[in-house]
Design an enzyme around this catalytic site. Structure first.
Site, mmCIF file in Angstrom:
data_model
loop_
_atom_site.group_PDB
_atom_site.id
_atom_site.type_symbol
_atom_site.label_atom_id
_atom_site.label_comp_id
_atom_site.label_asym_id
_atom_site.label_seq_id
_atom_site.Cartn_x
_atom_site.Cartn_y
_atom_site.Cartn_z
ATOM 1 N N CYS A 59 0.837 -1.204 0.000
ATOM 2 C CA CYS A 59 0.000 0.000 0.000
ATOM 3 C C CYS A 59 0.880 1.265 0.000
ATOM 4 C CB CYS A 59 -0.988 -0.016 1.158
ATOM 5 S SG CYS A 59 -2.360 1.151 0.940
ATOM 6 N N HIS B 99 -3.698 -4.966 0.394
ATOM 7 C CA HIS B 99 -3.200 -5.420 1.699
ATOM 8 C C HIS B 99 -3.321 -6.938 1.813
ATOM 9 C CE1 HIS B 99 -2.482 -1.645 3.927
ATOM 10 N NE2 HIS B 99 -3.453 -1.151 3.183
ATOM 11 N N GLU C 59 -1.880 -8.739 3.883
ATOM 12 C CA GLU C 59 -1.760 -9.106 5.299
ATOM 13 C C GLU C 59 -3.044 -8.877 6.092
ATOM 14 O OE1 GLU C 59 -0.983 -4.665 5.606
ATOM 15 O OE2 GLU C 59 -1.005 -6.254 4.094
#
Length: 242
Positions: A99, A187, A189
């Site tokens: 990001c 993202h 994660e």
């Protein structure tokens, strides 16, 4: 073989929710990336905490996190991060940007970052992978779903960089630079829970309107990110490469 060593360059403060549920964003990254016989360090670069120049050669790679800050900003820590990226690039050290990390990599390497003319992208989005992405052991599909939460984007790639994924919203969802740098706009994660909490925080800070948030929440509930595939892709890049 010695222990591999990696660093996470943390560009955002932990929210109370992420600390309570996950132990902080560093632990979120560890859940996705950490394997046996590795050492992982965290540097809170947004607070001015950076690895020493003499220690850079000790690392096999770095991950640059997301942030509420603008990658085109000129805060001292952002400028220092740009300088660090240039040093790591000259050393051909592996760097994975997520990001804001993706965007600041683009800036540091000579590209252009700016607010998206179409505004925020929040929710789960399908992106298309280029046929040039070479992770033969992963058998990747042509499309992957990923959690998105960004208003800015890379609008011009650095020279020698290559777009390796795009979506109907963002033209540069992923890029690679040489064999040692990769940026991901989304993202990989994040969990759905983190995204939903983040949407609530954005409303509280008046960054987005409730009407927009309703659509973002609906997408987050209906669509499922390809979390396990992203985990394998990110690990493969950091520890094996293209």
């Amino acid at each position: 073989m010695g222990r591999k060593r990696f660093g996470v360059l943390m560009c955002a403060e932990d929210s109370e929710h992420v600390i309570k549920i996950y132990g902080g964003y560093f632990r979120v990254f560890m859940k996705m990336l950490e394997e046996e016989n590795e050492t992982w360090d965290m540097y809170k670069v947004s607070c001015g905490e950076f690895p020493k120049d003499d220690d850079l050669c000790l690392y096999d790679g770095f991950v640059i996190s997301g942030s509420c800050s603008d990658a085109y900003g000129n805060d001292k820590w952002i400028c220092d991060l740009v300088t660090l990226i240039k040093k790591l690039d000259s050393m051909h050290t592996k760097i994975l940007g997520i990001c804001f990390g993706h965007q600041v990599l683009g800036r540091a390497l000579g590209g252009k970052v700016a607010p998206s003319p179409s505004g925020w992208d929040i929710g789960v989005r399908s992106i298309t992978l280029s046929s040039h992405v070479s992770f033969p052991s992963l058998n990747l599909p042509t499309k992957l779903s990923i959690i998105e939460c960004h208003r800015d984007e890379i609008q011009e790639l650095p020279k020698k960089a290559e777009v390796i994924a795009w979506s109907d919203k963002t033209g540069i969802e992923m890029f690679k630079y040489g064999h040692h740098i990769m940026g991901i706009q989304g993202h990989p994660e994040y969990s759905r829970d983190i995204l939903l909490n983040l949407i609530d925080r954005l409303i509280q800070r008046n960054f987005i309107m409730e009407a927009f948030a309703i659509g973002a929440r609906e997408k987050a509930v209906v669509l499922q990110p390809d979390t396990n595939v992203w985990k394998r892709l990110c690990i493969n890049f950091l520890k094996n490469g293209f």
